[in-house]
Write a protein that holds these residues in place. Sequence first.
Motif, PDB file in Angstrom:
ATOM      1  N   THR A 188      -5.401   2.831  -7.586  1.00  0.00           N
ATOM      2  CA  THR A 188      -6.037   3.466  -6.427  1.00  0.00           C
ATOM      3  C   THR A 188      -7.419   2.863  -6.211  1.00  0.00           C
ATOM      4  OG1 THR A 188      -6.789   5.281  -7.839  1.00  0.00           O
ATOM      5  CG2 THR A 188      -4.724   5.619  -6.631  1.00  0.00           C
ATOM      6  N   GLU A 242       8.181   2.996  -5.021  1.00  0.00           N
ATOM      7  CA  GLU A 242       6.795   2.989  -5.486  1.00  0.00           C
ATOM      8  C   GLU A 242       6.750   3.581  -6.874  1.00  0.00           C
ATOM      9  OE1 GLU A 242       3.727   4.207  -3.025  1.00  0.00           O
ATOM     10  OE2 GLU A 242       4.391   3.024  -1.328  1.00  0.00           O
ATOM     11  N   TYR A 290      -1.015  10.564  -2.198  1.00  0.00           N
ATOM     12  CA  TYR A 290      -0.225  10.983  -3.347  1.00  0.00           C
ATOM     13  C   TYR A 290      -0.546  12.429  -3.717  1.00  0.00           C
ATOM     14  CZ  TYR A 290      -0.142   5.879  -3.942  1.00  0.00           C
ATOM     15  OH  TYR A 290      -0.016   4.526  -3.753  1.00  0.00           O
ATOM     16  N   THR A 304       0.841  -1.189   0.000  1.00  0.00           N
ATOM     17  CA  THR A 304       0.000   0.000   0.000  1.00  0.00           C
ATOM     18  C   THR A 304       0.880   1.244   0.000  1.00  0.00           C
ATOM     19  OG1 THR A 304      -0.144  -0.044   2.400  1.00  0.00           O
ATOM     20  CG2 THR A 304      -1.937  -1.100   1.182  1.00  0.00           C
ATOM     21  N   ALA A 317      -0.568  11.109  -9.435  1.00  0.00           N
ATOM     22  CA  ALA A 317      -1.385   9.924  -9.209  1.00  0.00           C
ATOM     23  C   ALA A 317      -2.718   9.876  -9.927  1.00  0.00           C
ATOM     24  CB  ALA A 317      -1.642   9.771  -7.711  1.00  0.00           C
ATOM     25  N   THR A 350       0.767   4.108 -13.620  1.00  0.00           N
ATOM     26  CA  THR A 350      -0.246   4.398 -12.610  1.00  0.00           C
ATOM     27  C   THR A 350      -1.606   4.487 -13.269  1.00  0.00           C
ATOM     28  OG1 THR A 350       1.287   5.594 -11.187  1.00  0.00           O
ATOM     29  CG2 THR A 350      -1.035   6.082 -10.891  1.00  0.00           C
ATOM     30  N   THR A 410       0.638   1.029 -10.177  1.00  0.00           N
ATOM     31  CA  THR A 410      -0.055   1.537  -9.003  1.00  0.00           C
ATOM     32  C   THR A 410      -1.523   1.735  -9.363  1.00  0.00           C
ATOM     33  OG1 THR A 410       1.907   2.613  -8.118  1.00  0.00           O
ATOM     34  CG2 THR A 410      -0.208   3.434  -7.336  1.00  0.00           C
ATOM     35  N   CYS A 443       0.758  -0.557  -4.948  1.00  0.00           N
ATOM     36  CA  CYS A 443       1.823  -0.720  -5.933  1.00  0.00           C
ATOM     37  C   CYS A 443       2.026  -2.208  -6.143  1.00  0.00           C
ATOM     38  CB  CYS A 443       3.105  -0.061  -5.445  1.00  0.00           C
ATOM     39  SG  CYS A 443       4.478  -0.309  -6.581  1.00  0.00           S
ATOM     40  N   ALA A 455       4.048   5.366  -8.295  1.00  0.00           N
ATOM     41  CA  ALA A 455       3.303   6.622  -8.468  1.00  0.00           C
ATOM     42  C   ALA A 455       4.114   7.841  -8.198  1.00  0.00           C
ATOM     43  CB  ALA A 455       2.082   6.651  -7.566  1.00  0.00           C
TER      44      ALA A 455
END
Length: 134
Positions: A111, A132, A59, A55, A64, A77, A109, A87, A134
């Motif tokens: 959401t 990560e 962002y 997780t 993002a 992303t 990534t 991610c 993003a």
Amino acid sequence: MRFAFTFDRATEVGLLLAGITRRNSVVLVDDEWFTARFGAWTVRTPLANVAGASTGGPYHWWKAVGVRLSLGDRGLTFGSSTRAGVCVVFHEPVRGLDPWGLVRHPGLTVTVERPDELVACLGGGHRPGDEEVA
């Protein structure tokens, strides 16, 4: 399992203009496949290609929201929210941004709602120190 994307009120209208809606955005995980659909874009790979997940967030919106390519590591992303995401790291880079697969992505990534459940579903396993996307 099915994971819906989390849409922020502030970003939903802009994403709609790009053809990205709640109805055409989802992450699906079954016994064999990991599939992330975000409007016209799709990443699909065998579940065995998923190396791990973690997780992240919150962002910055400019990093993002929407379909984003990281120029640093070619990570992709699919972002609909700035609050939190997952991610997903792959053993072998995957197709996703361009229809010809010329650019391959080592991570994605997303959401989604219930990010902790998606990480658990993918077995976690993201190594500390990995960057990560993003």
